[in-house]
Structures are given as structure tokens and as C-alpha cells.
Design a protein around this motif. Structure first.
Motif, PDB file in Angstrom:
ATOM      1  N   ASP A 134      -4.118 -68.810 -31.205  1.00 14.96           N
ATOM      2  CA  ASP A 134      -3.867 -69.977 -30.353  1.00 14.96           C
ATOM      3  C   ASP A 134      -4.100 -71.283 -31.101  1.00 14.96           C
ATOM      4  OD1 ASP A 134      -3.229 -68.300 -28.288  1.00 14.96           O
ATOM      5  OD2 ASP A 134      -5.166 -68.491 -27.249  1.00 14.96           O
ATOM      6  N   CYS A 145      -1.272 -71.906 -33.503  1.00 16.51           N
ATOM      7  CA  CYS A 145      -0.096 -72.326 -32.753  1.00 16.51           C
ATOM      8  C   CYS A 145      -0.207 -73.781 -32.295  1.00 16.51           C
ATOM      9  CB  CYS A 145       0.119 -71.420 -31.543  1.00 16.51           C
ATOM     10  SG  CYS A 145       0.662 -69.746 -31.963  1.00 16.51           S
ATOM     11  N   SER A 146      -1.421 -74.216 -31.981  1.00 11.75           N
ATOM     12  CA  SER A 146      -1.606 -75.588 -31.499  1.00 11.75           C
ATOM     13  C   SER A 146      -1.248 -76.603 -32.576  1.00 11.75           C
ATOM     14  CB  SER A 146      -3.051 -75.798 -31.028  1.00 11.75           C
ATOM     15  OG  SER A 146      -3.953 -75.855 -32.122  1.00 11.75           O
ATOM     16  N   THR A 192       2.520 -76.874 -32.655  1.00  9.33           N
ATOM     17  CA  THR A 192       3.000 -77.604 -31.484  1.00  9.33           C
ATOM     18  C   THR A 192       2.838 -79.107 -31.671  1.00  9.33           C
ATOM     19  OG1 THR A 192       2.420 -75.743 -30.044  1.00  9.33           O
ATOM     20  CG2 THR A 192       2.731 -77.891 -28.986  1.00  9.33           C
ATOM     21  N   LYS A 193       1.741 -79.508 -32.316  1.00 14.87           N
ATOM     22  CA  LYS A 193       1.479 -80.935 -32.529  1.00 14.87           C
ATOM     23  C   LYS A 193       2.533 -81.604 -33.402  1.00 14.87           C
ATOM     24  CE  LYS A 193      -3.528 -81.169 -31.851  1.00 14.87           C
ATOM     25  NZ  LYS A 193      -4.835 -81.483 -32.501  1.00 14.87           N
ATOM     26  N   GLY A 217       5.726 -80.630 -33.396  1.00 20.17           N
ATOM     27  CA  GLY A 217       7.034 -80.450 -32.785  1.00 20.17           C
ATOM     28  C   GLY A 217       7.736 -79.151 -33.089  1.00 20.17           C
ATOM     29  N   CYS A 251       8.084 -74.948 -32.266  1.00 19.37           N
ATOM     30  CA  CYS A 251       7.760 -73.887 -31.312  1.00 19.37           C
ATOM     31  C   CYS A 251       6.963 -72.813 -32.042  1.00 19.37           C
ATOM     32  CB  CYS A 251       9.035 -73.296 -30.723  1.00 19.37           C
ATOM     33  SG  CYS A 251       8.740 -71.900 -29.613  1.00 19.37           S
ATOM     34  N   ALA A 252       5.697 -72.674 -31.696  1.00 18.61           N
ATOM     35  CA  ALA A 252       4.800 -71.770 -32.425  1.00 18.61           C
ATOM     36  C   ALA A 252       5.331 -70.339 -32.441  1.00 18.61           C
ATOM     37  CB  ALA A 252       3.408 -71.818 -31.806  1.00 18.61           C
ATOM     38  N   ARG A 253       5.879 -69.888 -31.335  1.00 19.51           N
ATOM     39  CA  ARG A 253       6.380 -68.513 -31.237  1.00 19.51           C
ATOM     40  C   ARG A 253       7.450 -68.232 -32.295  1.00 19.51           C
ATOM     41  NH1 ARG A 253       8.465 -68.709 -26.307  1.00 19.51           N
ATOM     42  NH2 ARG A 253      10.518 -69.226 -27.119  1.00 19.51           N
ATOM     43  N   SER A 275      11.980 -84.645 -33.532  1.00 20.20           N
ATOM     44  CA  SER A 275      10.761 -84.249 -34.234  1.00 20.20           C
ATOM     45  C   SER A 275      10.003 -85.468 -34.751  1.00 20.20           C
ATOM     46  CB  SER A 275      11.099 -83.314 -35.400  1.00 20.20           C
ATOM     47  OG  SER A 275      11.689 -82.128 -34.930  1.00 20.20           O
ATOM     48  N   ARG A 305       8.005 -86.847 -32.017  1.00 19.27           N
ATOM     49  CA  ARG A 305       6.815 -86.020 -31.783  1.00 19.27           C
ATOM     50  C   ARG A 305       5.743 -86.293 -32.836  1.00 19.27           C
ATOM     51  NH1 ARG A 305       3.042 -84.664 -30.191  1.00 19.27           N
ATOM     52  NH2 ARG A 305       2.268 -82.719 -29.282  1.00 19.27           N
ATOM     53  N   THR A 325       1.844 -87.639 -32.604  1.00 23.65           N
ATOM     54  CA  THR A 325       0.709 -86.961 -33.233  1.00 23.65           C
ATOM     55  C   THR A 325      -0.143 -87.945 -34.006  1.00 23.65           C
ATOM     56  OG1 THR A 325       1.932 -84.884 -33.428  1.00 23.65           O
ATOM     57  CG2 THR A 325       0.029 -85.165 -34.869  1.00 23.65           C
TER      58      THR A 325
END
Length: 244
Positions: A112, A115-116, A119-120, A122, A124-126, A171, A174, A178
Motif C-alpha cells: 500500500d 502504491c501511494s 499515486t502521488k 499520477g 495507477c499503482a495497479r 500528469s 498532478r 504533489t
């Protein structure tokens, strides 16, 4: 605090020595958001690389938190809390994004948490956490992953060389969020080389570097109108040259 005293950097050219940096003096307080801008070839990237230790100055001194780091290696400076984001980040064949973030953090981090960081910036972590950092990624994707690793390091001085290069508008938006979030939380000193208006307007101070020297320094309200005036003047001169 970052303190630079009479910093010089000279290289050998075909016709003799070339002075890239010419006796730069700077003090940058902790937790500030500083943007360095100026004409191409003025010494901005060379200054940033000298701070990181990528370039070894030929004169002057660099102090960080009161300690002389002038002759420390890149790795030693990184351990002191200094990080650097390149215009063209390196790629690592056979290394996954998750592994790169773990190495940057210097400890095992949870799925997690990894992944964060993505995400920060821009991403997609997945879609990216288990991708290889290789040629299958675009330049913009690699740039954002590199910035995520700098966030994972929890550096106290973050240097970014034109982070907007090769990144799409969404991006980029985003990323500016950040940077603003880091600054609002006072998590680190941010030093960015950029010409982008959106980044310039986030700054506590703008530093103009030209001809290897600091030509001007001040608030956004003071410096940004000067940048616009210089740009308009340069464009007008270009039009005159075309007519001639």
C-alpha cells in the motif's frame, strides 16, 4: 540550510577553458520552495548537479546543514538527505517498480505504501507496481517513477531538473499538486529547475541564473513580471531579425 560560497565550475573546451559557473553565492533556507530559471546554457543544470555532487566544482564550497559537503560523493550526499531527479531518468532492465521504490526507501515497505508513492505522481499503482523499469515505459512514465523514488527516500533536500519534461498535461498537473502538498506539509526543501509558469508561481522565491551567475533573486511578484518582459523583448528582437 543549503549554503553555496563562491562556487565555480570550469571545463576544457576545444579553444580553451570554459567557465560554466562563475562564483555563485547562495543561501537557501530549510523547507523553502525555490525555482531556478533562466536562459538555456546559463548554468542552471550545472549548478544543480554540483549541489548533488555529479559535477565536482573547480572552486568554492557547498555546505548542507552546516557541514561541508563540497568533496563528498553522490552516495554520501544522498545519505545526508539530498536527492536529484534527472531530465532523462535512467532505466533498469530486470528491476520492477516495486523493487526500485523499496531500494529508494532503504527499508521494506508495504504494498500500500509503495502504491501511494505512485499515486502521488499520477500513476495507477495497479498498472505499474509490477512493471519492469525498462524500454517498455515511456519517458514520461519513467520520469514520474523517478520522482516517486525521491518521495520514497524522504529526502530533506529534493532537487528536480525540469520535472515537466516529457510529461502530459494531466500528469503535469498532478505533479504540481504533489510539489505543493510537500511544501504545504513542510516535508522538505524543494529546488526545481523549470521554465513552466505553473511551477514558477508555486515558488517562495525565484532565482535567475544566466552566464553562470545569479543575476536576480526574489519573490514571484518581483521576478515573474521581469521574466515576461524579457521574453517579450526577446521575441520582438527575433521578429526584427526575421524581417532583416
Amino acid at each position: 540550510m543549503l549554503e553555496i560560497k563562491n562556487l565555480s565550475y570550469r571545463v576544457e573546451g576545444e579553444n580553451g577553458p570554459i567557465d560554466i559557473l562563475n562564483g555563485i553565492d547562495l543561501q537557501i533556507e530549510d523547507k523553502k520552495f525555490i525555482v531556478i530559471t533562466g536562459p538555456n546554457g546559463g548554468g542552471k543544470t550545472s549548478l544543480a548537479r554540483a549541489i548533488m555532487g555529479i559535477y565536482q566544482p573547480t572552486g568554492g564550497e557547498i555546505f548542507y546543514n552546516g557541514e561541508d559537503v563540497t568533496h563528498l560523493s553522490v552516495s554520501e550526499r544522498a545519505r545526508k538527505g539530498i536527492s536529484y531527479g534527472f531530465q532523462q531518468p535512467p532505466r533498469f532492465k530486470g528491476m520492477k517498480v516495486r523493487d526500485l521504490l523499496t531500494i529508494a526507501a532503504g527499508e521494506r515497505i508495504s504494498h500500500d505504501k509503495a502504491c501511494s508513492y505512485l499515486t502521488k505522481v499520477g500513476l495507477c499503482a495497479r498498472d505499474y507496481i509490477d512493471r519492469d523499469v525498462d524500454t517498455s515505459l515511456s519517458g514520461g512514465e519513467v520520469k514520474r517513477i523517478e520522482i516517486a523514488t525521491i518521495l520514497a527516500r524522504r529526502s530533506t533536500l529534493m532537487i528536480f531538473d525540469e520535472p515537466e519534461a516529457g510529461i502530459d498535461l494531466w500528469s503535469f498537473a498532478r505533479l504540481t499538486e504533489t510539489f505543493k502538498e510537500i511544501h504545504d506539509k513542510k516535508e522538505a526543501t524543494i529546488l526545481i529547475i523549470s521554465h513552466q509558469e505553473r511551477i514558477l508561481r508555486l515558488a517562495d522565491e525565484i532565482i535567475l541564473v544566466a552566464g553562470g551567475k545569479v543575476s536576480e533573486r526574489g519573490s514571484v511578484e518581483k521576478i515573474y513580471p521581469q521574466i515576461l518582459a524579457d521574453t517579450v523583448s526577446a521575441c520582438a528582437m527575433l521578429e526584427v531579425d526575421k524581417k532583416c
